[in-house]
Design a protein around this motif. Structure first.
Motif, short mmCIF file in Angstrom:
data_model
loop_
_atom_site.label_atom_id
_atom_site.label_comp_id
_atom_site.label_asym_id
_atom_site.label_seq_id
_atom_site.Cartn_x
_atom_site.Cartn_y
_atom_site.Cartn_z
N ASP A 1 22.56 47.52 2.88
CA ASP A 1 22.66 48.35 4.09
C ASP A 1 23.69 47.76 5.06
O ASP A 1 23.87 46.53 5.11
CB ASP A 1 21.32 48.44 4.81
CG ASP A 1 20.34 49.40 4.15
OD1 ASP A 1 20.77 50.18 3.28
OD2 ASP A 1 19.14 49.36 4.51
N LEU A 2 24.33 48.64 5.83
CA LEU A 2 25.19 48.22 6.93
C LEU A 2 24.54 48.71 8.22
O LEU A 2 24.42 49.91 8.45
CB LEU A 2 26.59 48.81 6.80
CG LEU A 2 27.56 48.47 7.96
CD1 LEU A 2 27.85 46.97 7.99
CD2 LEU A 2 28.85 49.28 7.85
N VAL A 3 24.10 47.76 9.05
CA VAL A 3 23.48 48.09 10.33
C VAL A 3 24.58 48.24 11.37
O VAL A 3 25.47 47.38 11.51
CB VAL A 3 22.49 46.98 10.76
CG1 VAL A 3 22.03 47.19 12.20
CG2 VAL A 3 21.30 46.96 9.80
N GLN A 4 24.53 49.34 12.12
CA GLN A 4 25.51 49.62 13.16
C GLN A 4 24.86 49.45 14.52
O GLN A 4 23.83 50.07 14.82
CB GLN A 4 26.05 51.05 13.02
CG GLN A 4 26.95 51.52 14.14
CD GLN A 4 28.33 50.89 14.09
OE1 GLN A 4 28.83 50.60 13.01
NE2 GLN A 4 28.94 50.71 15.24
N LEU A 5 25.44 48.57 15.37
CA LEU A 5 24.98 48.37 16.74
C LEU A 5 26.07 48.81 17.71
O LEU A 5 27.26 48.76 17.37
CB LEU A 5 24.66 46.90 17.01
CG LEU A 5 23.33 46.33 16.52
CD1 LEU A 5 23.25 44.86 16.89
CD2 LEU A 5 22.16 47.10 17.11
N SER A 6 25.67 49.19 18.92
CA SER A 6 26.66 49.54 19.94
C SER A 6 26.43 48.73 21.20
O SER A 6 25.31 48.28 21.48
CB SER A 6 26.58 51.04 20.28
OG SER A 6 25.55 51.29 21.21
N GLY A 7 27.51 48.56 21.97
CA GLY A 7 27.42 47.84 23.22
C GLY A 7 26.55 48.55 24.24
O GLY A 7 25.96 47.90 25.12
N TYR A 8 26.45 49.87 24.13
CA TYR A 8 25.57 50.61 25.04
C TYR A 8 24.14 50.09 24.92
O TYR A 8 23.46 49.85 25.91
CB TYR A 8 25.60 52.10 24.73
CG TYR A 8 26.78 52.84 25.30
CD1 TYR A 8 26.84 53.16 26.65
CD2 TYR A 8 27.83 53.23 24.48
CE1 TYR A 8 27.92 53.85 27.18
CE2 TYR A 8 28.93 53.92 24.99
CZ TYR A 8 28.96 54.22 26.34
OH TYR A 8 30.04 54.89 26.86
N ALA A 9 23.67 49.94 23.68
CA ALA A 9 22.30 49.47 23.47
C ALA A 9 22.14 48.03 23.92
O ALA A 9 21.12 47.65 24.52
CB ALA A 9 21.92 49.61 21.99
N LEU A 10 23.15 47.19 23.65
CA LEU A 10 23.05 45.78 24.03
C LEU A 10 23.10 45.57 25.54
O LEU A 10 22.61 44.56 26.05
CB LEU A 10 24.18 44.98 23.36
CG LEU A 10 24.15 44.88 21.84
CD1 LEU A 10 25.37 44.12 21.34
CD2 LEU A 10 22.87 44.22 21.36
N ALA A 11 23.71 46.51 26.25
CA ALA A 11 23.84 46.37 27.71
C ALA A 11 22.54 46.71 28.44
O ALA A 11 22.39 46.36 29.62
CB ALA A 11 24.96 47.27 28.23
N MET B 1 20.67 51.02 -6.41
CA MET B 1 20.19 51.38 -5.08
C MET B 1 21.37 51.79 -4.19
O MET B 1 22.38 51.11 -4.15
CB MET B 1 19.45 50.19 -4.46
CG MET B 1 18.86 50.48 -3.09
SD MET B 1 17.93 49.08 -2.44
CE MET B 1 16.58 49.01 -3.61
N ASN B 2 21.22 52.93 -3.50
CA ASN B 2 22.29 53.42 -2.64
C ASN B 2 22.42 52.57 -1.38
O ASN B 2 21.43 52.18 -0.76
CB ASN B 2 22.02 54.88 -2.24
CG ASN B 2 22.12 55.83 -3.40
OD1 ASN B 2 22.83 55.56 -4.36
ND2 ASN B 2 21.41 56.93 -3.32
N ARG B 3 23.66 52.28 -1.01
CA ARG B 3 23.90 51.60 0.26
C ARG B 3 23.87 52.62 1.38
O ARG B 3 24.27 53.77 1.20
CB ARG B 3 25.25 50.89 0.21
CG ARG B 3 25.29 49.78 -0.83
CD ARG B 3 26.56 48.97 -0.76
NE ARG B 3 26.51 47.83 -1.66
CZ ARG B 3 27.45 46.90 -1.73
NH1 ARG B 3 28.51 46.97 -0.95
NH2 ARG B 3 27.33 45.90 -2.57
N ARG B 4 23.42 52.18 2.55
CA ARG B 4 23.25 53.09 3.67
C ARG B 4 23.90 52.55 4.94
O ARG B 4 24.05 51.33 5.10
CB ARG B 4 21.76 53.32 3.95
CG ARG B 4 20.94 53.77 2.76
CD ARG B 4 19.46 53.85 3.12
NE ARG B 4 18.95 52.58 3.59
CZ ARG B 4 17.72 52.40 4.10
NH1 ARG B 4 16.90 53.43 4.22
NH2 ARG B 4 17.32 51.21 4.51
#
Length: 203
Positions: free
Chosen positions: A131-141, A1-4
């Protein structure tokens, strides 16, 4: 399975203006170059995609000129948009003033700032081991997104990684949102200013 790489954050329109200097308050300055392009988390997805990694945009995108721009840019880079377009608003935008190589931003959020619990549940259901989930501070703010995404991050299953880019708004993220995300994060990507603002939050 491919990692994303799965971006659960914001892809917005970037209006980039090259200026000789920032204008004084109440003043004006003529831009020497103007460009309208997809930005925000888009750049992370493009970098991963060009390295041959499967990428998924799991954030919101609206219906309107900026939403159309974002979807077109994602399709051009072969990046899958997981969620369907929202019909109750357009994607937001950022004005980036670039003087002497330094960027100053003004951001106006659109539909990407109105995430729902149903949408985060759909994203969680689509995640795969590796999978590697990417979060940003913009969304958390954002007042509505932040608590939902903190809950989403802490509930990620074993085998799914979490990366956080705190971003320029890191000081505006409430502690009750940021702390649980930092406790779960596997990778933290920040510059010197952001690290200084995080201060003793990271052990």
């Amino acid at each position: 399975m491919n990692r994303r790489v799965v971006l659960v954050g914001n892809v917005v329109a970037d209006l980039v203006l090259d200026v000789p200097a920032l204008p004084e308050r109440g003043g004006d300055v003529l831009a020497t170059r103007t460009e309208l392009t997809a930005g925000g988390g888009f750049n992370t997805l493009v970098a991963a995609r060009r390295l041959g990694i499967e990428t998924v945009y799991a954030g919101l995108h609206g219906t309107g000129p900026y939403g159309d721009l974002v979807r077109s840019a994602l399709a051009e880079e072969d990046i899958h948009a997981l969620l369907p377009p929202r019909t109750d608003g357009d994607t937001g935008f950022t004005v980036a003033l670039v003087d002497d190589g330094e960027r100053t931003f003004v951001t106006s959020f659109g539909i990407e700032g109105r995430l729902t619990r149903e949408e985060t549940a759909r994203v969680r259901a689509e995640l795969r081991t590796g999978d590697l989930v990417q979060l940003s501070g913009y969304a958390l703010a954002l007042p509505s997104n932040g608590p939902l995404l903190a809950e989403f991050a802490t509930g990620l299953p074993d085998g799914v990684g979490l990366s956080l880019d705190p971003g320029p708004l890191v000081a505006d993220i409430p502690d009750e949102v940021l702390s649980p995300v930092l406790a779960r994060v596997d990778w933290l990507s920040c510059n010197t200013r952001e690290a200084r603002l995080l201060g003793g939050t990271v052990g």
